[in-house]
Design a protein around this motif. Sequence first.
Motif, PDB file in Angstrom:
ATOM      1  N   ILE A 193       0.872  -1.182   0.000  1.00 15.49           N
ATOM      2  CA  ILE A 193       0.000   0.000   0.000  1.00 15.49           C
ATOM      3  C   ILE A 193       0.906   1.228   0.000  1.00 15.49           C
ATOM      4  CG2 ILE A 193      -1.768   1.316   1.236  1.00 15.49           C
ATOM      5  CD1 ILE A 193      -2.823  -1.229   2.402  1.00 15.49           C
ATOM      6  N   VAL A 194       0.639   2.149  -0.915  1.00 15.86           N
ATOM      7  CA  VAL A 194       1.450   3.377  -1.006  1.00 15.86           C
ATOM      8  C   VAL A 194       0.682   4.536  -0.382  1.00 15.86           C
ATOM      9  CG1 VAL A 194       2.831   4.794  -2.575  1.00 15.86           C
ATOM     10  CG2 VAL A 194       1.696   2.728  -3.427  1.00 15.86           C
ATOM     11  N   GLU A 195       1.365   5.310   0.415  1.00  4.91           N
ATOM     12  CA  GLU A 195       0.817   6.595   0.876  1.00  4.91           C
ATOM     13  C   GLU A 195       1.873   7.664   0.586  1.00  4.91           C
ATOM     14  OE1 GLU A 195      -0.941   6.297   5.120  1.00  4.91           O
ATOM     15  OE2 GLU A 195       0.528   4.683   4.941  1.00  4.91           O
ATOM     16  N   ILE A 196       1.428   8.890   0.422  1.00  2.00           N
ATOM     17  CA  ILE A 196       2.371  10.010   0.274  1.00  2.00           C
ATOM     18  C   ILE A 196       2.078  10.980   1.415  1.00  2.00           C
ATOM     19  CG2 ILE A 196       3.222  11.863  -1.230  1.00  2.00           C
ATOM     20  CD1 ILE A 196       3.595   9.266  -2.665  1.00  2.00           C
ATOM     21  N   VAL A 197       3.118  11.266   2.207  1.00  5.66           N
ATOM     22  CA  VAL A 197       2.893  12.132   3.374  1.00  5.66           C
ATOM     23  C   VAL A 197       3.826  13.345   3.329  1.00  5.66           C
ATOM     24  CG1 VAL A 197       2.224  10.144   4.804  1.00  5.66           C
ATOM     25  CG2 VAL A 197       4.586  10.994   4.907  1.00  5.66           C
ATOM     26  N   ASP A 198       3.465  14.343   4.104  1.00  4.61           N
ATOM     27  CA  ASP A 198       4.341  15.498   4.270  1.00  4.61           C
ATOM     28  C   ASP A 198       5.505  15.044   5.165  1.00  4.61           C
ATOM     29  OD1 ASP A 198       5.576  17.695   5.452  1.00  4.61           O
ATOM     30  OD2 ASP A 198       3.771  18.928   5.290  1.00  4.61           O
ATOM     31  N   PRO A 199       6.755  15.135   4.674  1.00  7.29           N
ATOM     32  CA  PRO A 199       7.876  14.580   5.448  1.00  7.29           C
ATOM     33  C   PRO A 199       8.068  15.251   6.799  1.00  7.29           C
ATOM     34  CG  PRO A 199       8.676  15.680   3.450  1.00  7.29           C
ATOM     35  CD  PRO A 199       7.180  15.687   3.384  1.00  7.29           C
ATOM     36  N   SER A 200       7.610  16.485   6.961  1.00 10.13           N
ATOM     37  CA  SER A 200       7.848  17.108   8.263  1.00 10.13           C
ATOM     38  C   SER A 200       6.750  16.783   9.274  1.00 10.13           C
ATOM     39  CB  SER A 200       8.034  18.619   8.113  1.00 10.13           C
ATOM     40  OG  SER A 200       7.024  19.130   7.288  1.00 10.13           O
ATOM     41  N   GLY A 253       4.265  14.095   8.675  1.00 12.73           N
ATOM     42  CA  GLY A 253       3.762  12.730   8.566  1.00 12.73           C
ATOM     43  C   GLY A 253       2.291  12.675   8.159  1.00 12.73           C
ATOM     44  N   GLU A 254       1.682  13.839   7.919  1.00 14.27           N
ATOM     45  CA  GLU A 254       0.257  13.868   7.519  1.00 14.27           C
ATOM     46  C   GLU A 254       0.131  13.635   6.013  1.00 14.27           C
ATOM     47  OE1 GLU A 254      -2.479  14.113   9.414  1.00 14.27           O
ATOM     48  OE2 GLU A 254      -1.055  13.931  11.072  1.00 14.27           O
ATOM     49  N   PRO A 255      -0.964  12.964   5.577  1.00 16.75           N
ATOM     50  CA  PRO A 255      -1.140  12.733   4.137  1.00 16.75           C
ATOM     51  C   PRO A 255      -1.205  14.044   3.363  1.00 16.75           C
ATOM     52  CG  PRO A 255      -2.972  11.784   5.421  1.00 16.75           C
ATOM     53  CD  PRO A 255      -2.053  12.427   6.392  1.00 16.75           C
ATOM     54  N   VAL A 256      -0.634  14.075   2.160  1.00 15.11           N
ATOM     55  CA  VAL A 256      -0.739  15.269   1.320  1.00 15.11           C
ATOM     56  C   VAL A 256      -1.968  15.109   0.425  1.00 15.11           C
ATOM     57  CG1 VAL A 256       1.755  15.675   1.308  1.00 15.11           C
ATOM     58  CG2 VAL A 256       0.721  14.311  -0.517  1.00 15.11           C
ATOM     59  N   GLY A 257      -2.323  16.162  -0.286  1.00 12.05           N
ATOM     60  CA  GLY A 257      -3.492  16.118  -1.166  1.00 12.05           C
ATOM     61  C   GLY A 257      -3.228  15.255  -2.393  1.00 12.05           C
ATOM     62  N   PRO A 258      -4.291  14.964  -3.181  1.00 12.90           N
ATOM     63  CA  PRO A 258      -4.127  14.131  -4.369  1.00 12.90           C
ATOM     64  C   PRO A 258      -3.118  14.764  -5.340  1.00 12.90           C
ATOM     65  CG  PRO A 258      -6.401  14.948  -4.163  1.00 12.90           C
ATOM     66  CD  PRO A 258      -5.646  15.447  -2.980  1.00 12.90           C
ATOM     67  N   GLU A 259      -2.250  13.948  -5.881  1.00 14.75           N
ATOM     68  CA  GLU A 259      -1.229  14.379  -6.853  1.00 14.75           C
ATOM     69  C   GLU A 259      -0.241  15.403  -6.293  1.00 14.75           C
ATOM     70  OE1 GLU A 259      -1.872  14.477 -10.939  1.00 14.75           O
ATOM     71  OE2 GLU A 259      -3.884  13.630 -10.836  1.00 14.75           O
ATOM     72  N   GLU A 260      -0.182  15.531  -4.945  1.00 17.42           N
ATOM     73  CA  GLU A 260       0.822  16.429  -4.354  1.00 17.42           C
ATOM     74  C   GLU A 260       2.073  15.628  -4.028  1.00 17.42           C
ATOM     75  OE1 GLU A 260       0.392  18.984  -0.699  1.00 17.42           O
ATOM     76  OE2 GLU A 260      -1.577  19.263  -1.646  1.00 17.42           O
ATOM     77  N   GLU A 261       3.220  16.311  -4.083  1.00 16.21           N
ATOM     78  CA  GLU A 261       4.480  15.630  -3.834  1.00 16.21           C
ATOM     79  C   GLU A 261       4.725  15.459  -2.335  1.00 16.21           C
ATOM     80  OE1 GLU A 261       8.314  17.629  -5.046  1.00 16.21           O
ATOM     81  OE2 GLU A 261       7.786  16.400  -6.789  1.00 16.21           O
ATOM     82  N   GLY A 262       5.380  14.385  -1.950  1.00 12.81           N
ATOM     83  CA  GLY A 262       5.712  14.188  -0.546  1.00 12.81           C
ATOM     84  C   GLY A 262       6.555  12.940  -0.381  1.00 12.81           C
ATOM     85  N   GLU A 263       6.623  12.450   0.864  1.00 15.53           N
ATOM     86  CA  GLU A 263       7.443  11.262   1.136  1.00 15.53           C
ATOM     87  C   GLU A 263       6.625   9.992   0.908  1.00 15.53           C
ATOM     88  OE1 GLU A 263       9.096  11.176   5.109  1.00 15.53           O
ATOM     89  OE2 GLU A 263       9.742   9.087   4.888  1.00 15.53           O
ATOM     90  N   VAL A 264       7.230   9.019   0.251  1.00 17.43           N
ATOM     91  CA  VAL A 264       6.559   7.749  -0.008  1.00 17.43           C
ATOM     92  C   VAL A 264       6.606   6.896   1.268  1.00 17.43           C
ATOM     93  CG1 VAL A 264       6.615   5.618  -1.378  1.00 17.43           C
ATOM     94  CG2 VAL A 264       7.321   7.794  -2.415  1.00 17.43           C
ATOM     95  N   VAL A 265       5.429   6.421   1.688  1.00 15.16           N
ATOM     96  CA  VAL A 265       5.347   5.514   2.838  1.00 15.16           C
ATOM     97  C   VAL A 265       4.746   4.207   2.318  1.00 15.16           C
ATOM     98  CG1 VAL A 265       4.198   5.135   5.066  1.00 15.16           C
ATOM     99  CG2 VAL A 265       5.106   7.398   4.496  1.00 15.16           C
ATOM    100  N   LEU A 266       5.407   3.094   2.610  1.00 13.36           N
ATOM    101  CA  LEU A 266       4.946   1.813   2.053  1.00 13.36           C
ATOM    102  C   LEU A 266       4.606   0.823   3.158  1.00 13.36           C
ATOM    103  CD1 LEU A 266       7.607   1.346  -0.789  1.00 13.36           C
ATOM    104  CD2 LEU A 266       5.158   1.757  -1.105  1.00 13.36           C
ATOM    105  N   THR A 267       3.550   0.072   2.925  1.00 12.25           N
ATOM    106  CA  THR A 267       3.191  -1.031   3.820  1.00 12.25           C
ATOM    107  C   THR A 267       3.272  -2.315   3.017  1.00 12.25           C
ATOM    108  OG1 THR A 267       1.735   0.341   5.146  1.00 12.25           O
ATOM    109  CG2 THR A 267       1.290  -2.027   5.183  1.00 12.25           C
ATOM    110  N   SER A 268       4.000  -3.302   3.530  1.00 10.48           N
ATOM    111  CA  SER A 268       4.078  -4.578   2.809  1.00 10.48           C
ATOM    112  C   SER A 268       2.872  -5.419   3.216  1.00 10.48           C
ATOM    113  CB  SER A 268       5.372  -5.310   3.158  1.00 10.48           C
ATOM    114  OG  SER A 268       5.313  -5.802   4.476  1.00 10.48           O
ATOM    115  N   LEU A 269       2.249  -6.051   2.238  1.00 18.88           N
ATOM    116  CA  LEU A 269       1.053  -6.851   2.542  1.00 18.88           C
ATOM    117  C   LEU A 269       1.343  -8.340   2.563  1.00 18.88           C
ATOM    118  CD1 LEU A 269      -1.451  -4.861   0.295  1.00 18.88           C
ATOM    119  CD2 LEU A 269      -1.298  -4.830   2.790  1.00 18.88           C
ATOM    120  N   THR A 270       2.486  -8.736   1.998  1.00 20.08           N
ATOM    121  CA  THR A 270       2.728 -10.180   1.871  1.00 20.08           C
ATOM    122  C   THR A 270       4.024 -10.636   2.522  1.00 20.08           C
ATOM    123  OG1 THR A 270       3.674  -9.695  -0.310  1.00 20.08           O
ATOM    124  CG2 THR A 270       1.413 -10.508  -0.264  1.00 20.08           C
ATOM    125  N   LYS A 271       4.822  -9.699   3.050  1.00 19.98           N
ATOM    126  CA  LYS A 271       6.107 -10.144   3.620  1.00 19.98           C
ATOM    127  C   LYS A 271       5.841 -10.926   4.902  1.00 19.98           C
ATOM    128  CE  LYS A 271       9.735  -7.700   3.644  1.00 19.98           C
ATOM    129  NZ  LYS A 271      10.468  -6.705   4.387  1.00 19.98           N
TER     130      LYS A 271
END
Length: 432
Positions: A265-272, A274-292
């Motif tokens: 699952i991909v989320e994009i957050v404000d790096p400072s 940690g809150e989600p940014v708006g649609p198509e806004e740039e930020g830090e990629v946060v990933l959750t593994s679903l199968t590891k």
Amino acid sequence: MDEMWNKGSETLDRESIKRIQLRRLRLAVRRSYERVPFYRSALKGRGLHPEDIMSLDDLKRIPMVSKIDLRENYPFGLLAVPREACVRVHASSGTTGKPTLVMYTREDIRNWTELMCRCLFMSGLRRGDIFQVTPGYGLFTGGLGFHYGGEALGATVIPTGTGNTERQVNLMRDLGTTMIAGIASYALHIAEVASEMGIDVKKDLQVRKGIFGAEAWSDSIMRKISDIWDMDCHDIYGMSEMYGPGVGCSCSYGEGLHIWEDHFIVEIVDPSTGEPVGPEEEGEVVLTSLTKTAMPMLRFRTRDVSKILDAGRCDCGRTHLRIARVKGRCDDAFSINGVKVFPGQVEHVLMKYPEVGMNYQLVIEKVGALDQLTVLVEAGVALAESHPSLESALFRELRTVLGFQPRVRVLPPMSIERSEGKAKRVLDLRKK
Ligand code: DLL
């Protein structure tokens, strides 16, 4: 519509993707809570129990993890299986101090291989291809990741690993390599070495397909590699914490990278914040593994900067969402007298000039109280005497893009040190 390795999974409709994600997320959270003390106390700290994860929206309630947590739990602290169930260990590259180790069960290796097959197939690899794997074998995930994918897909894999570039080129010529995998900056280096050996990579070699990643590389570097090699290039993204390469890849339409949403699952957050940014806004990629299974990763902060592109269907036929090519890491950006600079912004300007060679470096120093950025850039082999005019053209364009005056020095070809792994683009002497 592209041909696909696993059409059923790659074209799942949105509802099915969401259903799979929720089922797998709930399982991953439950396993992490029950088996990893670190996750249990982090979740309890937020008053969360696995049963509270009822919808994908609840993901936001889970605390994020970072590389620091991996280091603090070194080496086995984040395992959700007995150590005996692990069949492989890798490590993250380029770390200082304690490495961050990652472990894999047999099932993890199987899943990772499937994702690599999807990416390699998407990049043009087929049965019958001769596939040379140039990233390092060993603790780095690049070599073995591409290797297992290439073999499972049925290509003939040449496991050269990194380094010994002359031998790489000889093998390419003698065996008729048709596709290479590598770190983007290394593809340029191979071409330089080949040319010193009197080999024209376009005419004398048959490498027409390439898959590159492991470091930020701009569209202009991609075009340069395509032109020099006459090659169809693809961008592959990943990190050790999420198996390795194979989290996502660019398709033949080239607009960003499809991320395999049935595994992440991909989320994009404000790096400072940690809150989600708006649609198509740039930020830090946060990933959750679903199968590891060996080392589940819930909301891992990658430090990579990107954005989610329009989630609509891509013309290639794949339904998995796309992120923009990774621009760099939040920590790569440096500040020159308060102005934030990403190395990629400079690279993009440099690579537009055909007279510019293969390599560049950004040196930052203090001159009195002020920060000074010097852009060192190699001239292409063809450029003999016009350095001053190239220097002033680069200076003018960089000044406009950056909003301040950098120094620009054009150097002879091959004068900046090469690295066999990821390129070292920034030398910040202020930190010494
Ligand atoms: O670099 C895995 C990999 C190997 C990916 C070969 C692609 C090809 P790590 O050493 O853990 O793993 O480094 C992961 O590298 O967080 C990004 O900052 C950067 N990175 C990886 N792929 C890309 C890419 C491997 N395509 C870190 N574009 C990541 C930009 C990338 N940066």
